[in-house]
Design a protein around this motif. Sequence first.
Motif, mmCIF file in Angstrom:
data_model
loop_
_atom_site.group_PDB
_atom_site.id
_atom_site.type_symbol
_atom_site.label_atom_id
_atom_site.label_comp_id
_atom_site.label_asym_id
_atom_site.label_seq_id
_atom_site.Cartn_x
_atom_site.Cartn_y
_atom_site.Cartn_z
ATOM 1 N N VAL A 28 0.838 -1.203 0.000
ATOM 2 C CA VAL A 28 0.000 0.000 0.000
ATOM 3 C C VAL A 28 0.872 1.252 0.000
ATOM 4 O O VAL A 28 0.611 2.211 -0.731
ATOM 5 N N VAL A 226 -5.107 -2.801 -4.266
ATOM 6 C CA VAL A 226 -4.172 -2.028 -3.447
ATOM 7 C C VAL A 226 -4.251 -0.537 -3.772
ATOM 8 O O VAL A 226 -4.035 0.318 -2.899
ATOM 9 N N THR A 229 -7.284 0.849 -2.040
ATOM 10 C CA THR A 229 -6.951 0.951 -0.618
ATOM 11 C C THR A 229 -6.089 2.176 -0.344
ATOM 12 O O THR A 229 -6.327 2.930 0.613
ATOM 13 N N ALA A 230 -5.075 2.397 -1.193
ATOM 14 C CA ALA A 230 -4.206 3.561 -1.019
ATOM 15 C C ALA A 230 -4.983 4.858 -1.190
ATOM 16 O O ALA A 230 -4.777 5.831 -0.456
ATOM 17 N N GLU A 244 -9.606 0.089 5.211
ATOM 18 C CA GLU A 244 -8.622 -0.154 4.155
ATOM 19 C C GLU A 244 -8.581 -1.651 3.885
ATOM 20 O O GLU A 244 -7.762 -2.380 4.419
#
Length: 440
Positions: A28, A226, A229-230, A244
């Motif tokens: 991440v 990912v 999420t970031a 997240e």
Amino acid sequence: MIQRIDLRGRELSRTELLGVLPRPELGVDEAVEAVTSILSAVRARGATALRDLAEKLDGVRPEHLRVPATTIAEALETLDPDVRAGLVEAIRRVRAVHAAQVPAEHSTELAEGAVVRQRWIPVQRVGLYVPGGRAVYPSSVIMNVVAAQEAGVESLAVASPPQKDFGGLPHPTILAACALLGVDEVYAVGGAQAVGMFAYGAVGTEPQDGPMLCEPVDVVTGPGNVYVTAAKRLVRGVVGIDAEAGPTEIAVLADDTADPGHVALDLISQAEHDPLAASVLVTPSVELAGAVEARLSDFVGATKHVERVVQALGGAQSAVVLVDDLEQGLTVVDAYGAEHLEIQTADAAALAERVRSAGAIFVGPWSPVSLGDYMAGSNHVLPTGGSAHFSSGLGVHAYLKSVQVIEYTREALAELTDRIVAVANDEDLPAHGEAVRGRF
């Protein structure tokens, strides 16, 4: 195919357990740099950036970033009847469970004329993300939308990646699920750029976009890769987020009463999501461990996504963990904090009541994770990567704000005046006390 970790005879602290238990390398932090530029582009250039990013990342340049209402309706008309029946049943069950989650408002009378009320107020607008990479997730539409609807949210927008095979629109089954739920604001936008669109809004640049393509939201929820999420990490504070969420994971706590075939199938079912998916068996039975490993060898070759499953099961994030007994096993799964925890033991119900950290707990051999993914009525958007230690799965609470309403009479305030003044002066904030005494 899958590694073994032997914890028998070892007394490990929580820190030591967290060090030896398997976890994927999410990356991440590495994704944040790339995502920062994506968010900046969306914020600065609106719909133009969204189309440019779709062309670069999804291989298609959408004509319609907001899916036309007629297209959503047509997707439902052409939906396979059996799939429609399954989605309708899933909606019914998920709605029943989430309706029961809505907290009751209450009022506390502390003295005559001194009342504090607790209200639960839904946010006004939410952005719901539905992935569209390796699989199609109409079930994720249901999980996001139903929870928001039962919370009382008035304005809902769904985003899912544009698909080259469908003319730059989301998958038709995604659109059909939106139609079943009465959602007509749907965007062909994927990944981090969808999160940016929801957080900052997006100005339209083509006639079909209108002057404002998408208004900003208050909360963004839904699973993703990912980069999603970031992006959620970076916009947190501008908007609320659910969690997240990283790659999916299953942990199975089992003893020698478990059916090794059932356990193997359940481990494979989560491994087919993603090469980074985690499948973990925790057991005191060496015999069960061996039998499950043998069944994995039998079953994996016959599954559709064999390459993906082999990568997931063979990765550092998956393992068979041997423990001395179920007591140690319970300690291990609590430290792991799985997204999905299955308990397949002789006393599964009793053990389930003692679990402190899991996104969702599946009790006994007839409650597999696949049930929860679709039709158990529970929500399948769950905390991953150990965040079950402090986070909950998606529910109506993600879309509600707790607000206290304070109402005192003159007499009730007068009773407390001297005490408020004393505390305010002690904190060297005398104007606080004067604001009360001055009323009298």
